[in-house]
Structure formats: structure tokens, C-alpha cells
Design a protein around this motif. Sequence first.
Motif, PDB file in Angstrom:
ATOM      1  N   SER A   1       0.754  -1.397   0.197  1.00 35.16           N
ATOM      2  CA  SER A   1       0.129   0.142   0.198  1.00 35.16           C
ATOM      3  C   SER A   1       0.862   1.255   0.003  1.00 35.16           C
ATOM      4  O   SER A   1       0.328   2.266  -0.322  1.00 35.16           O
ATOM      5  CB  SER A   1      -0.805   0.049   1.294  1.00 35.16           C
ATOM      6  OG  SER A   1      -0.218   0.218   2.631  1.00 35.16           O
ATOM      7  N   GLY A   2       2.093   1.054   0.604  1.00 36.01           N
ATOM      8  CA  GLY A   2       3.023   2.226   0.273  1.00 36.01           C
ATOM      9  C   GLY A   2       2.295   3.051   1.877  1.00 36.01           C
ATOM     10  O   GLY A   2       3.126   4.077   2.025  1.00 36.01           O
ATOM     11  N   LEU A   3       1.565   2.649   2.599  1.00 43.19           N
ATOM     12  CA  LEU A   3       1.341   3.414   3.809  1.00 43.19           C
ATOM     13  C   LEU A   3       2.288   3.220   5.136  1.00 43.19           C
ATOM     14  O   LEU A   3       2.302   3.934   5.683  1.00 43.19           O
ATOM     15  CB  LEU A   3       0.036   2.953   4.377  1.00 43.19           C
ATOM     16  CG  LEU A   3      -1.283   3.567   3.436  1.00 43.19           C
ATOM     17  CD1 LEU A   3      -2.673   2.987   3.776  1.00 43.19           C
ATOM     18  CD2 LEU A   3      -1.236   5.026   3.260  1.00 43.19           C
ATOM     19  N   ILE A   4       2.701   1.909   5.160  1.00 39.20           N
ATOM     20  CA  ILE A   4       3.669   1.736   6.125  1.00 39.20           C
ATOM     21  C   ILE A   4       4.986   1.251   5.675  1.00 39.20           C
ATOM     22  O   ILE A   4       4.836   0.565   4.477  1.00 39.20           O
ATOM     23  CB  ILE A   4       3.270   0.652   7.162  1.00 39.20           C
ATOM     24  CG1 ILE A   4       2.642  -0.680   6.583  1.00 39.20           C
ATOM     25  CG2 ILE A   4       2.035   1.419   7.954  1.00 39.20           C
ATOM     26  CD1 ILE A   4       2.270  -1.616   7.534  1.00 39.20           C
ATOM     27  N   GLY A   5       6.065   1.302   6.165  1.00 44.78           N
ATOM     28  CA  GLY A   5       7.633   0.936   5.625  1.00 44.78           C
ATOM     29  C   GLY A   5       8.585   1.582   6.855  1.00 44.78           C
ATOM     30  O   GLY A   5       8.262   1.753   7.900  1.00 44.78           O
ATOM     31  N   GLU A   6       9.849   1.318   6.506  1.00 44.60           N
ATOM     32  CA  GLU A   6      10.766   1.849   7.289  1.00 44.60           C
ATOM     33  C   GLU A   6      11.121   3.295   7.356  1.00 44.60           C
ATOM     34  O   GLU A   6      11.656   3.779   6.484  1.00 44.60           O
ATOM     35  CB  GLU A   6      12.208   1.082   7.009  1.00 44.60           C
ATOM     36  CG  GLU A   6      13.260   1.294   8.280  1.00 44.60           C
ATOM     37  CD  GLU A   6      14.408   0.243   7.909  1.00 44.60           C
ATOM     38  OE1 GLU A   6      15.024   0.010   9.035  1.00 44.60           O
ATOM     39  OE2 GLU A   6      14.457  -0.433   6.772  1.00 44.60           O
ATOM     40  N   ASN A   7      10.809   3.895   8.565  1.00 41.22           N
ATOM     41  CA  ASN A   7      10.948   5.428   8.332  1.00 41.22           C
ATOM     42  C   ASN A   7      11.230   5.836   9.826  1.00 41.22           C
ATOM     43  O   ASN A   7      10.706   6.265  10.536  1.00 41.22           O
ATOM     44  CB  ASN A   7       9.476   6.110   8.168  1.00 41.22           C
ATOM     45  CG  ASN A   7       9.786   7.352   7.841  1.00 41.22           C
ATOM     46  OD1 ASN A   7      10.709   8.071   7.842  1.00 41.22           O
ATOM     47  ND2 ASN A   7       8.462   8.223   8.616  1.00 41.22           N
ATOM     48  N   PRO A   8      12.651   5.513  10.340  1.00 39.99           N
ATOM     49  CA  PRO A   8      13.241   5.721  11.468  1.00 39.99           C
ATOM     50  C   PRO A   8      13.177   7.309  11.857  1.00 39.99           C
ATOM     51  O   PRO A   8      13.324   8.049  11.080  1.00 39.99           O
ATOM     52  CB  PRO A   8      14.614   5.127  11.471  1.00 39.99           C
ATOM     53  CG  PRO A   8      15.032   5.120   9.967  1.00 39.99           C
ATOM     54  CD  PRO A   8      13.583   5.098   9.257  1.00 39.99           C
ATOM     55  N   ILE A   9      13.120   7.542  13.225  1.00 40.89           N
ATOM     56  CA  ILE A   9      13.450   8.902  13.771  1.00 40.89           C
ATOM     57  C   ILE A   9      14.758   9.432  13.574  1.00 40.89           C
ATOM     58  O   ILE A   9      15.683   8.485  13.754  1.00 40.89           O
ATOM     59  CB  ILE A   9      12.807   9.071  15.102  1.00 40.89           C
ATOM     60  CG1 ILE A   9      11.356   8.714  15.166  1.00 40.89           C
ATOM     61  CG2 ILE A   9      13.468  10.401  15.619  1.00 40.89           C
ATOM     62  CD1 ILE A   9      10.838   8.605  16.570  1.00 40.89           C
ATOM     63  N   GLY A  10      15.341  10.566  12.862  1.00 45.97           N
ATOM     64  CA  GLY A  10      16.561  10.787  12.723  1.00 45.97           C
ATOM     65  C   GLY A  10      17.098  10.149  11.484  1.00 45.97           C
ATOM     66  O   GLY A  10      16.563   9.846  10.478  1.00 45.97           O
ATOM     67  N   ILE A  11      18.699  10.228  11.585  1.00 45.02           N
ATOM     68  CA  ILE A  11      19.161   9.956  10.368  1.00 45.02           C
ATOM     69  C   ILE A  11      19.275   8.532  10.322  1.00 45.02           C
ATOM     70  O   ILE A  11      19.394   7.804  11.612  1.00 45.02           O
ATOM     71  CB  ILE A  11      20.752  10.426  10.618  1.00 45.02           C
ATOM     72  CG1 ILE A  11      20.944  11.893  10.535  1.00 45.02           C
ATOM     73  CG2 ILE A  11      21.610   9.732   9.409  1.00 45.02           C
ATOM     74  CD1 ILE A  11      20.281  12.393   9.139  1.00 45.02           C
ATOM     75  N   PRO A  12      18.824   7.598   9.399  1.00 44.99           N
ATOM     76  CA  PRO A  12      18.669   6.239   9.316  1.00 44.99           C
ATOM     77  C   PRO A  12      20.207   5.565   9.546  1.00 44.99           C
ATOM     78  O   PRO A  12      21.205   5.932   9.063  1.00 44.99           O
ATOM     79  CB  PRO A  12      18.293   5.706   7.831  1.00 44.99           C
ATOM     80  CG  PRO A  12      17.409   7.187   7.411  1.00 44.99           C
ATOM     81  CD  PRO A  12      18.585   8.080   8.075  1.00 44.99           C
ATOM     82  N   ASN A  13      20.100   4.477  10.348  1.00 44.30           N
ATOM     83  CA  ASN A  13      21.250   3.605  10.574  1.00 44.30           C
ATOM     84  C   ASN A  13      21.252   2.364   9.534  1.00 44.30           C
ATOM     85  O   ASN A  13      22.396   1.719   9.215  1.00 44.30           O
ATOM     86  CB  ASN A  13      21.135   2.931  12.170  1.00 44.30           C
ATOM     87  CG  ASN A  13      21.294   3.961  12.882  1.00 44.30           C
ATOM     88  OD1 ASN A  13      22.566   4.523  12.950  1.00 44.30           O
ATOM     89  ND2 ASN A  13      20.779   4.299  14.093  1.00 44.30           N
ATOM     90  N   ASN A  14      20.105   2.162   9.120  1.00 44.64           N
ATOM     91  CA  ASN A  14      20.016   0.826   8.251  1.00 44.64           C
ATOM     92  C   ASN A  14      20.201   1.296   6.692  1.00 44.64           C
ATOM     93  O   ASN A  14      19.650   2.521   6.493  1.00 44.64           O
ATOM     94  CB  ASN A  14      18.793   0.103   8.538  1.00 44.64           C
ATOM     95  CG  ASN A  14      18.593  -0.509   9.613  1.00 44.64           C
ATOM     96  OD1 ASN A  14      19.673  -0.684  10.203  1.00 44.64           O
ATOM     97  ND2 ASN A  14      17.438  -0.693   9.998  1.00 44.64           N
ATOM     98  N   LEU A  15      20.709   0.428   5.868  1.00 40.41           N
ATOM     99  CA  LEU A  15      20.989   0.817   4.430  1.00 40.41           C
ATOM    100  C   LEU A  15      19.818   1.220   3.570  1.00 40.41           C
ATOM    101  O   LEU A  15      19.847   2.309   2.856  1.00 40.41           O
ATOM    102  CB  LEU A  15      21.499  -0.536   3.831  1.00 40.41           C
ATOM    103  CG  LEU A  15      21.793  -0.451   2.290  1.00 40.41           C
ATOM    104  CD1 LEU A  15      22.860   0.667   2.068  1.00 40.41           C
ATOM    105  CD2 LEU A  15      22.405  -1.709   1.656  1.00 40.41           C
ATOM    106  N   PHE A  16      18.848   0.472   3.572  1.00 40.75           N
ATOM    107  CA  PHE A  16      17.375   0.794   2.721  1.00 40.75           C
ATOM    108  C   PHE A  16      16.837   2.017   2.782  1.00 40.75           C
ATOM    109  O   PHE A  16      16.796   2.870   2.162  1.00 40.75           O
ATOM    110  CB  PHE A  16      16.466  -0.334   2.679  1.00 40.75           C
ATOM    111  CG  PHE A  16      16.619  -1.185   1.601  1.00 40.75           C
ATOM    112  CD1 PHE A  16      15.727  -1.367   0.619  1.00 40.75           C
ATOM    113  CD2 PHE A  16      17.845  -2.243   1.756  1.00 40.75           C
ATOM    114  CE1 PHE A  16      16.024  -2.436  -0.397  1.00 40.75           C
ATOM    115  CE2 PHE A  16      17.904  -3.182   0.694  1.00 40.75           C
ATOM    116  CZ  PHE A  16      17.014  -3.335  -0.238  1.00 40.75           C
TER     117      PHE A  16
END
Length: 331
Positions: free
Chosen positions: A185-200
Motif C-alpha cells: 500500500s505504501g502506507l507503512i514502511g521503514e521510517n526511523p526517527i533521525g538519520i537512518p542507521n540501516n541501508l535501505f
Amino acid sequence: MNILITGAAGYIGSHSTVELIQAGHHIVMLDNLINSHKVSVNCIEKITGKNVPFIECDLRNTVLVESVLRDYMIDAVIHFAGLKSVSESIKYPIEYTANNIQSTISLLIAMKNSNIKTLVFSSSATVYGEPKYLPLDELHPVSAVNPYGRNKLHIEEMLIDLVASDPLWKIISLRYFNPVGAHESGLIGENPIGIPNNLFPFISKVAAGELPYLKVYGGDYPTYDGTGIRDYIHVMDLAEGHLAALRYINKSAGYLTVNLGAGFGVSVLEVIKMYELVSHKKINYEVVERRPGDVAMCYANVDKAKLFLNWTPKRNLNAMCASAWYFQNKL
């Protein structure tokens, strides 16, 4: 079943919540929101068409957790909650131990007091440490090389002791490799707070022009292109793995550890190339020094998941990158 999901507003928790609701389970979401967004609850409700109870709570509040378990007549718990950055754990080992270990102890006490003995635990492939052979199966020796991995390993050991003390417990530890991608749906995904630590999520921000370039940590590993090789698994494959795990332990008492991964390795440069292909964007990157605690290669043997859980991953790297980019464009 009535299921409590801890860390439910987070990346893997939110996708698994959707999968479990769509399978007919009644979910109660619990999260302290220190590294997640409450908007995930609204998105989950939009995707599923269901109203989902949400409790903002720190798991270390044992009394409150126990009241939630009883008030909602919970049958089983899926435990995602925890701090999860390897690099951050090296900088803040005490904070990581205080959060991850103490919160799990509190949850287990609340479950025991409420006579709830069915648990799916969110573990990690970091418990294997430096690989002695590949692909990694569940018989590989465990020897974590960073505080985050040691947290997960210590919790696994606690769970083994718990089952040994009372064989009525039904516990499965799922050792994740590298979850990526997003819900269709594109409604949920990986959106960490601050600068991301993970690659994607970092690549997504670079592709979107929100960050100038990607740091590739290490270009001199003993791999075919010098960059680290990891087992990337689509988050929806992972969510389906939790549903399969719940079905398994609902029928089988005792303790089990199972790898959840794609079963093959992909280098950082290969990920960059695929992301460029699906996004039609140039991903600027710079190769820098290796990060402490990282290993050269890590990928899973997933035969046990197929044998015990009747689960195999379905989605390829193209689907992982395409769904992550779709989610980024919906933010």
C-alpha cells in the motif's frame, strides 16, 4: 486469538500487525514510541479496515503491562520492542542493556503472573557473531560481537531457562537477517526517527534528495566487490513468517529457534544498482572505513523454517527496492 504485539508501531511490528489482523486475529498494539510513529496505527487501521487498540507504554512498567494482558484477555505475545542499532549499541551499551533486557524481564513477569505462556520473540542473526561457515544454520555456534547481539543472545538464554523451568511455555525465537522493503500500500514502511542507521531507508533518502550521499562502510572486505554481503528479506515475507510461527507454537510446547532470511547474500553495491534501476535515480555514495561490529558476509540457511513452519520467502530484491521506493514517495 487475542495477541499483544510489543513494539507494534515500529517497522516490523506494524507490518506483522497487518498480516495477523488480515489472518483473523485480534491485535492489541503496545509501543512507547521512542523510535516509531503513532501515525502507524492510523495506517494499519486504513489498510485493514479494523479499529486496533493501542496502548502507549514502556514495557518496564510491569503493572501496566499485566493489566493490559488481563483486560484484553491476551492469549499470546509477539515481542518486537527494543532498541536495534548495532552501531548505536556500541556507543550506548548500558542504555541498550537497560532497555532491551529489563523490558523483556518485565514482560515475562507480567505474562507469568497472567498465566500467558505463548511467546514469539524477535531475535537476530547478530547472535551468530563472526560466521564460521555459510550459510548460517541454527546449529552454528552463537557468539555475538556487539552489545545489541549480546542483548538478543542473553534474552534467548533467559527464554531457554524459562521453558526448562516450566514445560508448558511455548516459545519461538525468530532470528531475523536484514528486513527491508514496505507494505504494498505504501502506507507503512521503514521510517526511523533521525538519520537512518540501516541501508535501505538511507538509500531511499538519498534517492529522494533528502540526504546528499550514502556512506558505504568498507570497500575492502573479502567479497566479490569489496562491500559487505547481507541476507535481505522483504518485511512482508518476515511478517508472514510470524504468522507461521504463531501457528506452529500454538500446537507445540517447548522452545525453538528459527532463521528467517532470504537464504542468499547480496552486496551493498548490488543493492545500490537495483535501487537505481527501480527508482530511476542516481544513488551517490562514498566508500568509508568499516564500522566496528560488522562482519564481511552473513546469510541464512532457511531449511528449518520450511521444515517446521512451512514458510519460505517469496519476494526478490527488485520487489524489496521497489516497495521501499514506493513508500518513500508516499511520505
